[in-house]
Scaffold this active site. Structure first.
Site, PDB file in Angstrom:
ATOM      1  CG  ASP A  70     -12.937  32.791  30.183  1.00  0.00           C
ATOM      2  OD1 ASP A  70     -13.719  32.013  30.775  1.00  0.00           O
ATOM      3  OD2 ASP A  70     -11.986  33.340  30.750  1.00  0.00           O
ATOM      4  CB  SER A  71     -16.153  34.756  32.829  1.00  0.00           C
ATOM      5  OG  SER A  71     -15.148  33.918  33.363  1.00  0.00           O
ATOM      6  CB  CYS A 104     -16.082  30.335  30.573  1.00  0.00           C
ATOM      7  SG  CYS A 104     -16.537  30.747  32.261  1.00  0.00           S
ATOM      8  CG  ASN A 105     -15.167  24.363  33.081  1.00  0.00           C
ATOM      9  OD1 ASN A 105     -15.537  23.216  32.988  1.00  0.00           O
ATOM     10  ND2 ASN A 105     -14.001  24.761  32.622  1.00  0.00           N
ATOM     11  CD  GLU A 131      -7.984  36.005  37.437  1.00  0.00           C
ATOM     12  OE1 GLU A 131      -8.093  37.177  37.834  1.00  0.00           O
ATOM     13  OE2 GLU A 131      -8.824  35.428  36.729  1.00  0.00           O
ATOM     14  CB  CYS A 157     -12.073  25.957  36.826  1.00  0.00           C
ATOM     15  SG  CYS A 157     -11.787  27.735  36.966  1.00  0.00           S
ATOM     16  CG  HIS A 186      -8.322  30.586  36.359  1.00  0.00           C
ATOM     17  ND1 HIS A 186      -9.402  30.835  35.534  1.00  0.00           N
ATOM     18  CD2 HIS A 186      -7.872  31.798  36.760  1.00  0.00           C
ATOM     19  CE1 HIS A 186      -9.586  32.138  35.454  1.00  0.00           C
ATOM     20  NE2 HIS A 186      -8.676  32.749  36.175  1.00  0.00           N
TER      21      HIS A 186
HETATM   22  N1  DGN Z   1     -13.587  30.990  33.545  1.00  0.00           N
HETATM   23  C1  DGN Z   1     -14.210  30.533  34.777  1.00  0.00           C
HETATM   24  C2  DGN Z   1     -14.489  29.038  34.698  1.00  0.00           C
HETATM   25  O1  DGN Z   1     -13.905  28.308  33.897  1.00  0.00           O
HETATM   26  O2  DGN Z   1     -15.343  28.579  35.447  1.00  0.00           O
HETATM   27  C3  DGN Z   1     -13.346  30.809  35.977  1.00  0.00           C
HETATM   28  C4  DGN Z   1     -13.181  32.284  36.280  1.00  0.00           C
HETATM   29  C5  DGN Z   1     -14.360  32.869  36.956  1.00  0.00           C
HETATM   30  O3  DGN Z   1     -15.199  33.479  36.323  1.00  0.00           O
HETATM   31  N2  DGN Z   1     -14.460  32.719  38.250  1.00  0.00           N
END
Ligand code: DGN
Length: 257
Positions: free
Chosen positions: A7-8, A70-71, A148, A180, A182
């Site tokens: 994930d990012s 991660c989307n 967050e 997403c 989150h």
């Molecule tokens: N993990 C990112 C997503 O699912 O798109 C969201 C967090 C991000 O990098 N802004």
């Protein structure tokens, strides 16, 4: 070998959590690119470059399957990743789209995600094979920051959600994709604003089910007596990652102190 979950940042831990619920015998190696996060506002080409570099390292380290949790990263590099690696690649976009196509009665489906995810049109592409689905997409860039900071209830997030979701209420969607990592933490407020009759589709849960399917089909499911030892790694500083990780993995803040 472990399953690589990328994930990012911390958000992919909602996917890791869903995977561990369904597949408790699997060992996970989670990498969050917190040094370069957030990917959401990046140009798609940059998100693609960052994600592929991290996925290359993960495959190099020896994993039996890759989950792009991660989307934004999935939307940016799904096709490349499938061609680039020998191990199976599971991502978050197609499983969620498939579930939404089955769940909708009216064909009016909503998508919320980062700017990058919405701009990539990855979900529009995913529904190309479902001509009865009419997709309405809305970017909700401020949600990530709220989650967050731990603000998932209260007036502020309710007001923000009412504003973002207005076009989806007007479009009368009966199914909403939480596109997403989150957003599963916002399920409560999203359900309140959309109304109880709207089906929420969590890309985290659908991805875990898709991983289960792929591991079963390829006969890659782990057989284990001992509980597996997972690795949770971040490219940035470890402290904020560890703190946020508790919330995303479903522990109350402080529960593990
Ligand atoms: N993990 C990112 C997503 O699912 O798109 C969201 C967090 C991000 O990098 N802004």
């Amino acid at each position: 070998a472990p399953i690589g979950v990328f994930d990012s940042g911390v958000g992919g831990l909602t996917v890791a959590r869903s995977i561990l619920e369904l597949l408790p015998a699997e060992q996970l190696r989670y990498v969050g690119d917190t040094a370069r996060n957030p990917y959401g506002p990046l140009p798609i080409a940059t998100a693609r470059e960052y994600a592929l570099a991290a996925l290359d390292d993960m495959v190099e380290s020896g994993v039996k399957a890759l989950v792009i949790a991660c989307n934004t990263a999935s939307a940016a590099c799904l096709r490349d990743a499938r061609e680039r690696y020998d191990v199976p690649v599971i991502e978050v976009v197609l499983p969620a789209a498939r579930r939404a196509a089955v769940a909708t009665h009216s064909g009016r489906v909503g998508l919320i995600g980062t700017e990058g995810t919405v701009r990539s049109r990855a979900y529009d592409d995913a529904f190309a094979a479902a001509p009865d689905v009419r997709l309405t997409s809305v970017a909700c860039p401020r949600f990530v920051d709220f989650v967050e900071r731990g603000i998932t209830t209260g007036r502020q997030i309710l007001g923000l959600a009412q504003g973002y979701l207005q076009p989806l209420l007007e479009a009368e969607v009966d199914t909403l994709i939480l596109g997403c990592t989150h957003y599963p933490l916002l399920s409560g407020v999203l359900q309140i604003v959309m109304g109880q009759d709207v089906t929420l589709v969590s890309s985290a849960d659908e991805t875990a089910k898709d991983l289960y399917r792929v591991l079963t089909e390829l006969d890659l499911l782990a057989e284990r007596d001992e509980p597996p030892k997972h690795e949770f790694l971040a490219t940035g500083s470890p402290e904020p990652f560890a703190r946020l990780a508790q919330r995303f993995m479903g522990f109350a803040p402080g529960a593990l102190d």
